[in-house]
Enzyme design. Structure first.
Site, short mmCIF file in Angstrom:
data_model
loop_
_atom_site.label_atom_id
_atom_site.label_comp_id
_atom_site.label_asym_id
_atom_site.label_seq_id
_atom_site.Cartn_x
_atom_site.Cartn_y
_atom_site.Cartn_z
N SER A 100 0.66 -1.12 0.08
CA SER A 100 -0.12 0.01 0.03
C SER A 100 0.68 1.35 -0.08
O SER A 100 1.52 1.47 -0.95
CB SER A 100 -0.96 0.02 1.26
OG SER A 100 -1.90 0.78 1.10
N ASP A 193 -10.29 -4.47 -4.63
CA ASP A 193 -9.54 -3.60 -3.61
C ASP A 193 -10.38 -2.33 -3.69
O ASP A 193 -10.46 -1.57 -4.61
CB ASP A 193 -8.09 -3.08 -4.03
CG ASP A 193 -7.26 -2.50 -3.25
OD1 ASP A 193 -7.83 -1.66 -2.43
OD2 ASP A 193 -6.04 -2.23 -3.37
N HIS A 223 -7.74 -5.45 -0.63
CA HIS A 223 -6.69 -4.45 -0.49
C HIS A 223 -5.55 -5.05 0.16
O HIS A 223 -4.38 -4.85 0.16
CB HIS A 223 -7.08 -2.86 0.14
CG HIS A 223 -5.93 -2.14 0.47
ND1 HIS A 223 -5.28 -1.69 -0.76
CD2 HIS A 223 -5.31 -1.64 1.55
CE1 HIS A 223 -4.30 -0.64 -0.31
NE2 HIS A 223 -4.24 -0.77 1.05
#
Length: 248
Positions: A100, A193, A223
């Site tokens: 991320s 996601d 995600h």
């Protein structure tokens, strides 16, 4: 999870775990408000230990077992902490694994390390998320110096974005030009996601200067990409990157 601390020249105590081993050192960069106790970081560290591979985990200042106030955190600050730890603990090449926000940070770290980077793996990498992931209303609030709080699907407390982080991030956006990274890159991205649109992975692949870039789309992946099958995909991807000729 037991950790050692590295003290930066200005007194910040950064928590880390480091195992010695063969090959490039795998350096895991957690996401926003995450730390090295997360499932992906822990699985990577255990895998490296079992494979006798070198691995470095860390908590950014203000996160996990590191000292500091999260409100003071910025990409520049955390990038410099990662670079300081690598300089102190690692001799030789590294493979950066960014989750991320850590996928944005790995680009900045790679630019600084240059030829020391033997490869990169992004997991739901989120470069420039303060631009494409922040509403115009929230951007205006941050520009006025206000902290924005949003619902957090991963915990009971709301997720804050502080104006200092936002202002620093604006100068570190990378999707608008060529990203000066020449190492092999693998991007793993879930198509379910809710935080990072899967098209971001394609934009990032296009912007990377490296000619050896592959994107793996996980149709039912979210995600976090932390299910057993997602972890297995990450480890297969790393194996194929570290051992040319091995099929993922």
């Amino acid at each position: 999870m037991n950790a050692t601390h590295h003290t930066t020249p200005d007194g910040r105590r950064i928590a880390f775990r480091h195992c010695e081993g063969r090959g490039p050192t795998l350096v895991f960069l957690p996401g926003y408000m995450s730390d090295m106790a997360g499932s992906k970081a822990s699985a990577l560290f255990d895998w490296c230990a079992g494979q006798e591979r070198a691995c470095l985990l860390l908590d950014y200042s203000g996160c996990g077992q590191s000292e500091g106030d999260f409100a003071d955190g910025t990409l520049s600050r955390w990038r410099d902490e990662v670079l300081a730890l690598i300089a102190a603990q690692v001799a030789g090449p590294v493979v950066l694994v960014g989750s991320s926000m850590g996928g944005w940070l790995m680009l900045l770290v790679a630019e600084a390390l240059g030829e020391r980077v033997a490869g990169m793996v992004g997991i739901a990498a989120a470069p420039d998320f303060t631009a494409w992931g922040t509403s115009s209303e929230h951007q205006a609030m941050l520009e006025r110096g206000e902290t924005v709080f949003e619902d957090n699907p991963y915990g009971p407390e709301p997720t804050p974005t502080h104006p200092g982080f936002y202002a620093d991030a604006k100068g570190l956006e990378r999707l608008g030009g060529t990203i000066a990274v020449d190492a092999p890159v693998r991007l793993i991205q879930g198509q379910c996601d809710a935080d990072v649109p899967w098209e971001i992975a394609l934009r990032l692949a296009e912007r990377l200067r490296s000619g050896d870039v592959q994107v793996v789309l996980v149709k039912d992946g979210d995600h976090r990409l932390s299910r057993p099958q997602d972890i297995a995909l990450l480890l297969r991807t790393l194996t194929s990157l570290l051992e040319p000729g091995h099929r993922p």
